[in-house]
Design an enzyme around this catalytic site. Structure first.
Site, PDB file in Angstrom:
ATOM      1  N   LYS A 178       0.858  -1.180   0.000  1.00  0.00           N
ATOM      2  CA  LYS A 178       0.000   0.000   0.000  1.00  0.00           C
ATOM      3  C   LYS A 178       0.897   1.234   0.000  1.00  0.00           C
ATOM      4  CE  LYS A 178      -1.827   2.929   2.203  1.00  0.00           C
ATOM      5  NZ  LYS A 178      -1.812   4.435   2.058  1.00  0.00           N
ATOM      6  N   GLU A 252       8.398   1.320  11.931  1.00  0.00           N
ATOM      7  CA  GLU A 252       9.494   2.298  11.878  1.00  0.00           C
ATOM      8  C   GLU A 252       8.837   3.664  11.829  1.00  0.00           C
ATOM      9  OE1 GLU A 252      11.598   5.090  10.951  1.00  0.00           O
ATOM     10  OE2 GLU A 252      11.751   4.254   8.933  1.00  0.00           O
ATOM     11  N   CYS A 286      13.198  10.640   8.568  1.00  0.00           N
ATOM     12  CA  CYS A 286      12.832  10.334   9.954  1.00  0.00           C
ATOM     13  C   CYS A 286      13.990  10.403  10.928  1.00  0.00           C
ATOM     14  CB  CYS A 286      12.174   8.955  10.022  1.00  0.00           C
ATOM     15  SG  CYS A 286      13.168   7.645   9.276  1.00  0.00           S
ATOM     16  N   GLU A 384       8.437  16.342  16.275  1.00  0.00           N
ATOM     17  CA  GLU A 384       8.971  16.111  14.940  1.00  0.00           C
ATOM     18  C   GLU A 384       8.313  17.062  13.947  1.00  0.00           C
ATOM     19  OE1 GLU A 384      10.043  12.297  12.151  1.00  0.00           O
ATOM     20  OE2 GLU A 384       8.024  12.350  12.999  1.00  0.00           O
TER      21      GLU A 384
END
Length: 479
Positions: A178, A252, A286, A384
């Site tokens: 996906k 993750e 990330c 973040e």
């Protein structure tokens, strides 16, 4: 413009069962560059059913490791043939500078397939162990975990797909992929390459869609394992769903990594490598070190160096090899990054570089931004941002620097900068993070990658990444 009218399911290209489409716009020109059919629940059902058939099919399940590895290598050969085109396609979709896309989105997926093909050949499927009680032996066998749902983000779409697809194939697992709506075109190119390579029907299926499709796929009763890369918020929801289903999951997730600059650090070397360590892919990565921790006695020097680098980077067309900072992936994401910049100013931090948009009449760009005088408890220091925004924080002693680095909900990456490598290794050992670089940072495909705390569960890459797609069986023998 690329227009796809069919989904890749069960080894065939066929129309989606619904009439909806996903449109992709260039983040640098804002122009429409392609579209694909949007998968619905019925398409996901078909994809999972095809994967389940493949799991037990003679064409796939009966392949010995050497034959499966050869098939994976053929897949890599097909990706080599269109390497530059795939890299360019990523740049067009998400704004990644082409100088980064060529190695990261072009070459690395090929390298990952080659690496896991070799592990497939050389890693024993079974091993015999003597029993602890001395009565016979145990045959320990590795088997594929089953059908894998792989849900990947838009920032490194080809690479993060292959973090999952390459070891899954090596383990013998069919995959339902996906992709993110922002980067669906490259997923169709990947499927075409797999088809040309002769990957058996149902081993790879692609179901593009939004969060609703992802949620349906993750909880589908025909899925045996979930692998997800994305935000911590979404990861929590996926983890909760898999926990209820007792379904293996690899997550993750986000990061807010720290760079500890020691007293003896070569600040010029830090500045030279800063773009790759803290601003990679325009900060849309990330693990980048977005919190710079500087000794107070050298604080101004570090701030000036970081601000100087940020101000010198070339912002522009991601397809231009001179570009170092491309656009944000979408107008919505640019708005989010700019909101954090405004928040930093409101919180009292000092803006020393960037803070606005470059002079352009199109594209979702944000200039690299640096804040000094930042409170360690402020939102820009803790949350973040996922954009080209850095904060520089002072510390007195290294123990305080380690405490600041660890005072985070996240633990994905990080760096240490020092002229004493042994001291750097000692500091890296003390940082609560799944990976730390000493005087640089670069993922090693042969070593495990993943996070502590809110940065995720499980590991990808290395032999550990292959083990995540295997389940173990013990066969007890009396002799």
């Amino acid at each position: 413009m690329q227009v796809h009218e069919s989904l890749y399911l069960g080894g065939e290209w066929r129309p989606a069962l619904d009439n909806a489409a996903i449109e992709v716009r260039s983040p640098s020109t804002e122009q429409l560059i392609g579209s694909v059919p949007a998968a619905g629940r019925a398409d996901v059902d078909d994809a999972v059913a095809a994967a389940r058939r493949a799991l037990r099919s003679a064409e796939w399940a009966d392949l010995n490791p050497d034959r499966r590895a050869a098939l994976i290598d053929r897949f890599a050969d097909e990706l080599v043939a269109d390497l530059a085109d795939r890299a360019r396609l990523t740049s067009e979709q998400n704004g990644m500078p082409i100088s980064i896309a060529l190695p990261a989105e072009g070459q690395l997926p090929v390298g990952l397939l080659r690496y896991y093909a070799e592990l497939c050949r050389t890693r024993p499927v079974e091993e015999r162990r003597p029993r602890l009680d001395g009565r016979g032996s145990t045959l320990v066998r590795r088997e594929p975990v089953g059908v894998v749902a792989a849900v990947v983000p838009w920032n490194f779409p080809q690479t993060l797909t292959m973090f999952k697809l390459a070891p899954a194939l090596a383990a013998g697992c069919p995959v339902v992929l996906k992709p993110s709506p922002e980067t669906v075109l490259d997923a169709f190119e990947l499927a075409a390459a797999a088809d040309r390579a002769g990957i058996p029907p149902g081993v790879l299926n692609v179901v593009p869609g939004g969060a609703d499709v992802g949620e349906y796929l993750v909880a589908h009763p025909g899925v045996d394992k979930v692998a997800f890369t994305g935000s911590t918020t979404a990861g929590r929801e996926i983890g909760e769903a898999c926990g209820r289903l007792l379904r293996p999951v690899t997550l993750e997730l986000g990061g807010k990594s720290a760079a500890i600059v020691a007293d003896d650090a070569d600040v010029a070397a830090l500045a030279q490598r800063l773009a790759g360590v803290s601003l990679l892919n325009s900060g849309q990565t990330c693990y980048v070190s977005t919190r710079i921790l500087a000794p107070r006695r050298r604080y101004d020097e570090v701030v000036d160096a970081v601000a100087g680098v940020a101000g010198s980077l070339t912002v522009g067309d991601p397809l231009d090899r001179a570009t170092q900072i491309g656009p944000m992936v979408s107008s919505r994401h640019r708005d989010r990054v700019e909101a954090y910049i405004e928040l930093g100013v409101a919180e009292g931090a000092k803006l020393v570089a960037g803070g606005g948009r470059p002079e352009t009449d199109r594209g979702w760009f944000v200039r690299p931004t640096v804040f000094a005088g930042v409170d360690a408890d402020s939102r820009i220091a803790r949350e973040e941002i996922f954009g080209p925004v850095l904060v520089v924080l002072p510390y007195e002693e290294l123990d305080e620097a380690v405490a600041l680095a660890n005072d985070s909900d996240y633990g994905l990456g990080g760096t240490v900068w020092t002229s004493d490598v042994e001291k750097g290794i000692d500091l890296a050992r003390r940082i609560e993070s799944g990976s730390v670089g000493v005087n640089f940072y670069s993922l090693d495909p042969a070593s495990p990658f993943g996070g502590y705390k809110d940065s995720g569960v499980g590991r990808e890459l290395g032999p550990e990444g292959l083990a995540a797609y295997e389940q173990l069986k013990s066969i007890y023998l009396s002799h």
